[in-house]
Design an enzyme around this catalytic site. Structure first.
Site, mmCIF file in Angstrom:
data_model
loop_
_atom_site.group_PDB
_atom_site.id
_atom_site.type_symbol
_atom_site.label_atom_id
_atom_site.label_comp_id
_atom_site.label_asym_id
_atom_site.label_seq_id
_atom_site.Cartn_x
_atom_site.Cartn_y
_atom_site.Cartn_z
ATOM 1 N N LYS A 102 0.980 -1.184 0.085
ATOM 2 C CA LYS A 102 0.068 0.112 0.095
ATOM 3 C C LYS A 102 0.938 1.337 0.158
ATOM 4 O O LYS A 102 1.395 1.391 0.893
ATOM 5 C CB LYS A 102 -0.979 0.176 1.152
ATOM 6 N N GLY A 125 6.637 5.144 8.602
ATOM 7 C CA GLY A 125 5.807 6.393 8.906
ATOM 8 C C GLY A 125 5.957 6.981 10.016
ATOM 9 O O GLY A 125 7.067 6.937 10.531
ATOM 10 N N SER A 126 4.894 7.439 10.679
ATOM 11 C CA SER A 126 5.164 8.255 11.785
ATOM 12 C C SER A 126 4.820 7.405 13.064
ATOM 13 O O SER A 126 4.498 6.124 12.913
ATOM 14 C CB SER A 126 3.752 9.164 12.110
ATOM 15 N N GLY A 149 2.576 4.021 13.802
ATOM 16 C CA GLY A 149 3.369 2.906 14.070
ATOM 17 C C GLY A 149 2.636 2.158 15.356
ATOM 18 O O GLY A 149 2.476 0.788 15.308
ATOM 19 N N GLU A 190 9.846 1.531 10.767
ATOM 20 C CA GLU A 190 10.934 2.762 10.598
ATOM 21 C C GLU A 190 10.155 4.039 10.948
ATOM 22 O O GLU A 190 9.282 4.102 9.917
ATOM 23 C CB GLU A 190 11.657 2.552 9.176
ATOM 24 N N CYS A 231 13.188 11.307 6.741
ATOM 25 C CA CYS A 231 13.142 10.572 8.350
ATOM 26 C C CYS A 231 14.499 11.011 8.940
ATOM 27 O O CYS A 231 14.545 10.960 10.406
ATOM 28 C CB CYS A 231 12.656 9.377 8.438
ATOM 29 N N GLU A 268 9.133 16.002 15.375
ATOM 30 C CA GLU A 268 9.673 15.627 13.865
ATOM 31 C C GLU A 268 8.500 16.663 13.107
ATOM 32 O O GLU A 268 7.502 16.569 12.826
ATOM 33 C CB GLU A 268 9.391 14.280 13.623
#
Length: 500
Positions: free
Chosen positions: A191, A244-245, A249, A267, A301, A398
């Site tokens: 996806k 992703g974030s 996660g 990650e 990231c 972030e």
């Protein structure tokens, strides 16, 4: 004065959108619901294409195809050599279509067209070739048993994998995950992020051309709360790999736990420090630090968003960093003179500007930048804050945009403490000529990769992943293969052997 918003004339390549449907079991198909969603050009905010909006029903069909291909298909049963040859063919096909793929990632997410052609897309080719070479080198080991048994281990593909891909490096992240999983003999449902679906569908088309069997690689475009959630909670998915974030996660892990306790690798975000010591070459350090945060418009990231400079060179560094940032050209990513394109979409654009406002309200000082750039699209000036305190949101969160927090330190001990004062642990940079300092600091910072006198020094053979809330599991290198393999022990008795 802020950065240049460059509107110079340049030659614009032709944009062709060929694939907008789901790719399931070797075929492009509409979503079962018939729904589509917009993907927009961040240069203008205009719609590029309408893409099929997959949801749980489509994920069910894709997982069924992947399960059939894994349980009864030939891909997991091929020799690694045969899988590798097909992966090499896919790499060749990508090389033949570099221009078109580079255009898609530029128009979809605002990445620089020139760098897509010379860095990102060639990097995907390298990833495929590396793991194609690894496919026939998967082996277990012979065990030295303490009793009268013969034992050995096998490494077997984990099964059906769900890959959930971020939008900031659509091609790179696609093959970070797909390449080792293919080499291991897994089948998969991918996806891509809803902001960047176009290149993923093109790669699915090329995979079919390369000879990857139907059902092995499926691509379901759609949204996280629907298609992504369906993958994570699916009882017939054996593994989820997510980038992703940290917030999402957590949801991925929760869904995996509540369903079939599938294996998960994550990650996640980063708030990476760069520590610059008094003995550093200031010009080199400024160039390194500015690129570390402004490259890819800060949508990376491992962006070096916290810059710690020792007090002896702080003033000189600050002056030169501001001068360099003002020369950083912001504009259309298809313009070869441009250094920085637009943020990926309106939501991210507004989020970055909100953080800039937070920084000002919390008492930080804007040294340069801090404003939108241009009269259309999602462009933001490279921004440097000074007078930043450790507890400010711009120093802790972030931002995922071109925003640097510039701070001062006195001692090595203070630098280490400040660098570790984050919930993240993805990457860090050290700039010094003193080997003892480099060794000490690199071993003291809790992060998955440390770059000394360099930054963004990625390599296909170098494992990459995080500590703390930056996740777990490694991409790249042979370590990435471990995520997609199960270890099985096989033991048989031995009788009358002269030795154990």
């Amino acid at each position: 004065m802020g950065s240049q918003c460059n509107g110079d004339e340049f030659e614009m390549p032709e944009i062709k959108i060929k694939f907008t449907k789901l790719f399931i079991n070797g075929q492009f198909v509409d979503a079962i619901s018939g729904k589509t969603f917009e993907t927009r050009d961040p240069r203008t905010g205009e719609v590029i294409a309408y893409v099929a909006e997959g949801d749980k029903a489509d994920v069910d069909v894709a997982v069924k195809a992947a399960r059939e291909a894994f349980d009864h298909g030939k891909w997991p049963r091929m020799s690694g050599y045969e899988r590798g040859r097909i992966m090499m063919k896919l790499a060749d096909l990508i090389e033949q279509n570099i221009e078109e793929l580079a255009i898609l990632d530029s128009v979809d997410v605002g990445k620089l067209f020139s760098l897509n052609k010379i860095v990102d897309i060639p990097g995907t080719i390298h990833l495929l070739q590396y793991y194609a070479g690894a496919a026939d080198k998967i082996h277990g080991e012979t065990l030295k048993m303490s009793r009268e048994f013969q034992g050995y281990t096998l490494k077997e593909p984990i099964g059906v994998v769900g890959h959930i891909i971020p939008w900031n490096f659509p091609s790179t992240m696609f093959f970070f995950k797909v390449s080792p999983a293919l080499a291991a003999g897994c089948t998969m449902v991918v996806k891509p992020a809803e902001q960047s679906p176009l290149s993923a569908l093109y790669y699915a088309h090329l995979a079919k051309q390369a000879g990857i069997p139907d059902g092995v690689l499926n691509v379901v475009t759609g949204f996280g709360p629907t298609a992504g959630a369906a993958i994570c909670s699916h009882m017939d998915v054996d593994k989820v790999s997510f980038t992703g974030s940290a917030e999402v996660g957590r949801l991925v892990m929760e869904a995996a736990a509540r369903s079939n306790l599938k294996s998960v690798s994550l990650e996640l975000g980063g708030k990476s420090p760069i520590i610059i010591f008094d003995d550093a070459d200031v010009d080199m350090a400024v160039d390194l630090a500015n690129k570390a945060i402004f490259y890819n418009k800060g949508e990376i990231c491992v962006a070096g968003s916290r810059i710690y400079v020792q007090e002896g060179i702080y003033d000189e560094f600050m002056k030169k960093a501001a001068e360099k940032a003002k020369k950083w050209v912001v504009g259309d990513p298809f313009n070869p003179q441009v250094h920085q394109g637009p943020q990926v979409d309106k939501k991210q654009f507004e989020k970055v500007l909100e953080y800039i406002e937070h920084g000002k309200k919390e008492g930080a000082t804007i040294l340069t930048g801090g404003r939108p750039c241009g009269d259309k699209g999602y462009y933001i000036e490279p921004t440097i804050f000074t007078d930043v305190k450790e507890d400010m949101s711009i120093a802790q969160d972030e931002i995922f945009g071109p925003v640097m927090s510039l701070m001062k330190f006195k001692t090595v001990e203070e630098a280490i403490e400040k660098a570790n004062n984050t919930r993240y642990g993805l990457a860090a940079g050290i700039v010094t000529k003193d080997l003892n300092i480099a060794n000490r600091v690199s071993r003291s910072i809790r992060a998955g990769i440390i770059w000394i006198n360099c930054y963004f020094a990625f390599d296909v053979d170098c494992p990459f992943g995080g500590y703390k809330m930056s996740g777990f599991g490694r991409d790249m290198g042979m370590h990435a293969m471990d995520k997609y393999l199960q270890v099985k022990s096989v033991v048989t008795p031995i009788y009358g052997s002269p030795w154990l």
